[in-house]
Design an enzyme around this catalytic site. Structure first.
Site, PDB file in Angstrom:
ATOM      1  N   LYS A 174      -4.780  74.748  18.585  1.00 59.64           N
ATOM      2  CA  LYS A 174      -4.484  75.927  18.264  1.00 59.64           C
ATOM      3  C   LYS A 174      -3.035  76.207  18.839  1.00 59.64           C
ATOM      4  CE  LYS A 174      -7.716  78.429  20.649  1.00 59.64           C
ATOM      5  NZ  LYS A 174      -8.512  77.238  21.336  1.00 59.64           N
ATOM      6  N   THR A 176      -0.644  74.005  19.596  1.00 58.12           N
ATOM      7  CA  THR A 176       0.165  72.892  18.664  1.00 58.12           C
ATOM      8  C   THR A 176       0.299  74.082  17.688  1.00 58.12           C
ATOM      9  OG1 THR A 176      -0.887  70.873  19.083  1.00 58.12           O
ATOM     10  CG2 THR A 176       0.311  70.942  17.362  1.00 58.12           C
ATOM     11  N   ARG A 198       0.383  80.753  27.223  1.00 58.04           N
ATOM     12  CA  ARG A 198      -0.525  80.952  28.408  1.00 58.04           C
ATOM     13  C   ARG A 198       0.110  79.569  29.382  1.00 58.04           C
ATOM     14  NH1 ARG A 198      -6.795  79.684  26.855  1.00 58.04           N
ATOM     15  NH2 ARG A 198      -4.934  78.576  25.781  1.00 58.04           N
ATOM     16  N   LYS A 209      -7.135  66.121  31.632  1.00 63.05           N
ATOM     17  CA  LYS A 209      -6.701  67.219  30.488  1.00 63.05           C
ATOM     18  C   LYS A 209      -5.904  66.993  30.279  1.00 63.05           C
ATOM     19  CE  LYS A 209      -6.929  71.583  28.891  1.00 63.05           C
ATOM     20  NZ  LYS A 209      -5.195  71.774  29.361  1.00 63.05           N
ATOM     21  N   ALA A 428     -11.136  81.525  29.846  1.00 62.17           N
ATOM     22  CA  ALA A 428     -11.427  81.928  28.530  1.00 62.17           C
ATOM     23  C   ALA A 428     -12.673  82.027  29.133  1.00 62.17           C
ATOM     24  CB  ALA A 428     -10.747  80.629  28.016  1.00 62.17           C
ATOM     25  N   PHE A 459     -10.106  78.968  23.443  1.00 63.59           N
ATOM     26  CA  PHE A 459     -11.390  79.277  22.627  1.00 63.59           C
ATOM     27  C   PHE A 459     -11.245  79.137  21.732  1.00 63.59           C
ATOM     28  CE2 PHE A 459     -14.176  79.153  27.176  1.00 63.59           C
ATOM     29  CZ  PHE A 459     -13.369  77.599  27.090  1.00 63.59           C
ATOM     30  N   PHE A 547      -5.477  65.307   9.992  1.00 66.59           N
ATOM     31  CA  PHE A 547      -5.090  64.050  11.158  1.00 66.59           C
ATOM     32  C   PHE A 547      -4.861  63.258   9.592  1.00 66.59           C
ATOM     33  CE2 PHE A 547      -8.774  65.387  14.662  1.00 66.59           C
ATOM     34  CZ  PHE A 547      -7.435  66.753  14.552  1.00 66.59           C
ATOM     35  N   TRP A 576       2.039  69.089  13.540  1.00 64.15           N
ATOM     36  CA  TRP A 576       2.051  67.363  14.537  1.00 64.15           C
ATOM     37  C   TRP A 576       3.204  66.454  14.576  1.00 64.15           C
ATOM     38  CZ3 TRP A 576       0.949  62.777  16.083  1.00 64.15           C
ATOM     39  CH2 TRP A 576       0.865  62.696  17.919  1.00 64.15           C
TER      40      TRP A 576
END
Lengths: 723, 723
Positions: A174, A176, A198, A209, A428, A459, A547, A576
């Site tokens: 999201k 990206t 955010r 992460k 979230a 989310f 992808f 991406w």
């Protein structure tokens, strides 16, 4: 001249030697060529772009190049390209170049290879006045809220929210896509555009992460600034949150160890013979129904009421916070020093972004509104069952002072030089997971009526988007024009019954090979999330985030099924790997969708009983047949209704890994009963949050945290190893 | 036009009515007159200065005015003056004025009444290049360390340290004198000058102490920025400190719950079939004497050594920190959540400024030095008795990244527009209590050979100055030219046997009336502290910080006795009320003293045994007859000597309220035996700190904390109630 980023080469090597040797290295996926930019003469963009013939893993990197060159305002120009393209470039331009070669392992290397515009230039480009901008170094700035006032008669731009299907634990892109979409709209389609994202927590950056600046060729840069302190907003929240926590325990302590009169003498001291209530004390008196302003006029009973908040320690819902992944603070006992005279109790630390103050920051629409929200935060109940607020503790003003700079949105830029607001990052689950109302509002004014503001909801659509509509838009009064729903073949296969997807574990072969059957089955989730968005009356554009392993047939199937499910359009994206160029088709679809009428409507009326609001969300959005309130939740419905908080909107704290409460239930489950374990109140932020399952509010560190790879080059000052 | 700050007046009142009514109000001590400054025509400074005839409590406030007007570059001009002076001003200038009248209750009102130069102008004035400065808004900037490199061949200026006699709990005005002295040297004697001060902790700003920006007409402004987040350096320390704490407990947890092989597989994972040590892991191998770089080549024993730090939880000296006064965190039990499987332990939170990382920041002389210090911090011992470092934990690089901006000094300004570096604020007991080496070094280059850098050492001369010389100057290589020793009649009377002086309690009459006998007796403390400074071979100028209640005879007596005790000079100062003008005589004395030869020498050689170094300080500086090491301290001498830390300098953690260990012993006690309870090591910062008594490392909040008065005006954005 040649300079090497990651592989040492003899200084005497020529560019050609260099490239030849790197050509033979299978680990090298691409180069970045630094070309001295002659500011006097225009660069032949086309010639250079043509010279760059992307291959291997770096397909389409040259789009960045084009974006950069067309701007051409900042000294040297960096062109990412393949080894072959690089040699071509040298041959065609005949210029001396510096070659940085990179394994493209870390997003930070891409981030650092780019040229940043000075942020005051970005501010100028978007139409901010110099006195509306506070620079924080060269790459970040805070924007004054006065800009909103100046532009109040300017019509708002188009308001686009990016959400997603129910994701795998790896996330489906999201952030990206948000960045890719604004890069496409701004740098490629030449629209006025703003991304509002955010601010991530710093804790996970050092844990498991990594950062959250987007990825690949769609990033907010410099990503090390984005992922670390930024301008200190999260630190301000830590300070404000913990001042409240210290005030609670110290107040209980002082009340337990002093008489009414002693408390009164200290709370309203005689200064040069004069006793005076402070402003915040007068507000407390008014709340207690005592309409007196002379401290000598209170009766004994009134003094007692005034000085005793009489907090019931068992009802304290306010926790301390740190922006560090510190699992040993999940449950602690405090007050064990002899100086606290035995008044110890069990408590916990949460990660800072889960603080209600973060949610307050995100939902405030001005300085005054923020101060009001900060003052009505409920931290506990008194023994008489009345809510005890931050204003009762006397800290409202101090909180507002601590947050006075945090309330200003932070201006940054994308890899392709388009503007970004980074502002607020509430959880979230226990909060609403959306960036700030203020950033969106200022951005909508700045882009103008024909421009686009792209904001992201955390989310999946069942959570982040539902809260975006029912909480954020309700408070802001803003109305969205388009929903962009991000889907991936990987996640859809998982929903179709594919094996578990786990972070840090190689993907099973189902995800690496074509499997149209799994995919088609998994589109049940996509279908349901499209319906969820349409329920609010807003057109949906599906962004299929492609992808490398996705096949043409797979991508085409998702596009087809999305359209059949009622999406306004569905588009394959490759941002991406390609930057904004890879999202141009998406951007065009969004442009078209934004022209269609949007009939935005809320899912529920806040005046409905609490339980009805929860049931509506569970049935309409999640597909539940009903809800079940466990005893603690029933008690809270009664309590909050009695305390007057029953008409707040609902902020469901539910797993994001399923439409249901069970993360194992993939696809679009139906017929389940959603269990509500407990309900909490964020009265300052302005919502009740029912707990469906247990939410982790303090992450931990793994055996090998990210920090093993993070380093600072003390000569260049460069940060390495962030991702 | 008239605008009122604190007293509401009818809008129809004229200036004269207004002033007449205020004249009758005994609470009003002075006005601030806002005069529209005509930038086209020069202002007749002299005429206006003469019009301002200061009276009552605001004697000499017009000196500010002169300073401001002579600069005359910034729109309106604010002139503090008395009611009478104000009327004169209106009569003589015939201009329309705005009158802000203030009770002069809060320092913040003075701070906010002044005109700030944009900080980029200050940066330009001091000779910084634009690319050496990172603006943080209009009033603060960070200065790049590259400035030091550029100016490396520039001779250093004069280096002045401000210290004090043994103070009362109220403090005797070192910060105010530091600011007053630079205002005098810079704005009045037109010397190149820089003040280098400590950044205060934010916690006490909301507790009992208030801010630390100086006071009266000697302040660093804006004081709300100075006292709150500033540029986030303390927040960065909180983040870095707590990352180490989380890494310690999590590492113990992972070691307790995993086999050697499992730990190794996670610490050195196979990525695409390749195992690789990170840089920090190779350093650990080298430390263990394992000269291998192939992860597959380690023996089972080597794997075990590598993966197990084997921390003995009982030896952990690293604590978590918060920049909040939170007494309930003084002693806590952590790890009580079921997820931590019963591995709970007792721990504590300290206030952030007490973190060793703050001391590291203050003593670092560059980015590389800081990273090295951050990596050699010892956090515990292993069960084999070996020191466990931050580098062993793998966090060195992450700490350096978190601190990369904090290492740059923060540029601000005084009320009279002279430059200030605000940088680092280590505790003066368990750390060395001095601002940063880097700020001093950059400032000494910027002022040039004839200029002055005035830096402040915390607590009295027996602590702050001793550590300034023996720790800070030892690491920096800088040599001081003059010691300024601040003394007050109040504190000297206390040393002479006057009643206890307590914060928040009115002063006994001994302090309000002339008492030459008490004063003369108390000068024993002044005498001893002068000797202490002279022991280091540096000339001493005594600054007698005059209060309103001091008589001429009292002030003259202190001056006389200071000179007799060997001070180079002793001067009465009135800078609190008058600004720099009140410290001109002091500044001239400092100028003269700086021309005399300084024969700086250390008190001890670091190669001496630990116990000898402690004894030297106790006997020479404190006046003790001997020291006594309690068993825990003896154990630590043995441990640290064995671990190779025996040759670090000594940082005594002793009360600042007496030359001895007993705060009740005033004057210049002798013949006592100094008890050393324990010794701790700050190996990263680079000192051992013997504990003489118990040091509070986490302050609390009183019944009525300062925050009751702190507020934010949400319309003007102004902060009220800070002091």
């Amino acid at each position: 001249g040649i300079s090497a980023n990651h592989i040492k080469l003899p200084n005497t090597a020529t560019e050609a030697d260099c490239i030849a040797s790197l050509n033979g290295d299978p680990a090298v996926h691409g180069f970045i060529v630094q070309l001295p930019l002659d500011s006097d003469k225009p660069i032949n963009t086309e010639k250079i772009t043509n010279a760059v013939a992307p291959e291997k893993d770096v397909d389409g990197l040259s789009s960045i190049n084009a974006g950069k060159l067309s701007r051409g305002d900042l000294g040297d120009c960096f062109i990412p390209c393949t080894p072959k393209g690089c040699m071509e470039l040298i041959r065609q331009t005949g210029k001396e170049v510096a070659i940085h070669y990179s394994l493209l392992q870390y997003d930070i290397e891409i981030s650092q290879s780019c040229i940043l515009k000075p942020i005051d230039q970005v501010a100028k480009e978007v139409g901010l006045l110099p006195d509306e901008v506070e620079l924080y170094g060269q790459t970040k700035a805070k924007v004054h809220l006065s800009a909103l006032k100046r532009l109040k008669n300017q019509p708002d731009g188009k308001y686009i929210v990016v959400t997603g299907i129910t994701p795998t634990p790896l996330g489906e892109g999201k952030s990206t896509t948000t960045v890719g979409l604004v890069q496409a709209l701004g740098a490629h389609l030449h629209q006025n555009v703003f991304a509002c994202v955010r601010q991530p927590s710093q804790g996970p950056t050092f844990g498991i992460k990594g950062g959250a600046a987007g990825g690949g060729y769609c990033q907010v840069i410099p990503m090390e600034e984005f992922n670390l302190h930024l301008t200190g907003d999260i630190h301000a929240i830590t300070a404000a949150n913990n001042l409240v926590a210290a005030a609670i325990d110290t107040r209980i302590f002082h009340e337990l160890t002093q008489t009414d009169q002693a408390l009164y003498d200290r709370l309203v001291p005689s200064v040069n013979g004069v006793r005076k209530f402070s402003g915040i004390q007068i507000r407390r008196l008014q709340k207690l129904g005592i309409n007196k302003t002379d401290p000598m006029a209170l009766t004994k009973e009134e003094v007692s009421l005034f000085v005793r908040l009489d907090i019931d320690p068992g009802t304290i819902t306010w926790q301390r916070v740190l922006d560090t992944n510190d699992r040993f603070l999940r449950k602690i006992t405090i007050g064990q020093s002899p100086t606290e005279k035995g008044f110890s109790r069990t408590a916990q630390f949460d990660i800072t972004v889960s603080s209600e103050i973060m949610a307050v920051l995100a939902l405030s629409d001005g300085l005054d509104d923020m101060k009001k929200r900060l003052g009505r935060i409920v931290v506990a109940s008194s023994r008489r069952g009345e809510p005890v607020t931050t204003d009762d503790l006397g800290v409202t003003g101090a909180l507002a002072v601590l947050m006075k700079d945090a309330v200003k949105p932070n201006l940054m830029q994308t890899l392709e030089g388009t503007p970004v607001f980074v502002h607020a990052g509430p959880f979230a689950n226990i909060a609403h997971g959306n960036s700030s109302v203020l950033a969106d509002k200022i951005a909508l004014k700045l882009v103008g009526e024909e421009g686009f503001v792209v904001t992201e909801a955390g989310f999946g659509a069942d959570i982040g988007m539902e809260k975006f509509f029912n909480i954020k838009c309700r408070y802001s009064g803003l109305r969205p024009h388009v929903v962009v729903l991000v889907a991936t073949v990987r996640a859809l296969k998982m929903h179709g019954g594919g094996p578990a997807v786990t972070a840090g574990v190689p993907l099973p072969k189902e995800y690496m090979e074509e499997n149209l059957q799994l995919l088609a089955k998994g589109c049940s989730n996509l279908n349901k999330q499209i319906q969820n968005a349409r329920m609010f009356g807003v057109p949906v554009v599906v962004a299929v985030n492609a992808f490398r392993t996705d096949t043409k047939a797979e991508l085409a199937l998702v596009v087809q099924l999305a359209k059949e499910a009622g999406a306004f359009d569905a588009v394959e994206c490759t941002h991406w790997a390609e930057g904004g160029k890879g999202a141009v088709a998406l951007a065009q679809a969004v442009q078209r969708a934004s022209q269609t009428p949007s009939n935005f409507t809320f899912l529920y009326n806040v005046e409905l009983p609490v339980i009805d609001k929860i049931r509506l969300i569970a049935q309409q959005i999640y597909g539940a047949s009903d809800i079940e309130l466990l005893p603690e939740a029933q008690k809270k419905v009664a309590l909050y209704t009695k305390q007057g908080f029953g008409n707040l909107p609902i902020c469901m704290a539910k797993t994001h890994l399923s439409l249901s409460h069970d993360p194992e239930k993939k696809g679009a489950p139906t017929g389940f009963i959603l269990p509500v374990r407990d309900i909490r109140a964020s009265v300052g932020a302005g919502f009740l949050y029912p707990l469906v399952g247990t939410m982790t509010t303090m992450p931990g560190l793994p055996t090998r945290p990210c920090f093993y790879d993070i380093d600072l080059d003390t000569v260049s000052g460069e940060v390495n190893g962030l991702f």
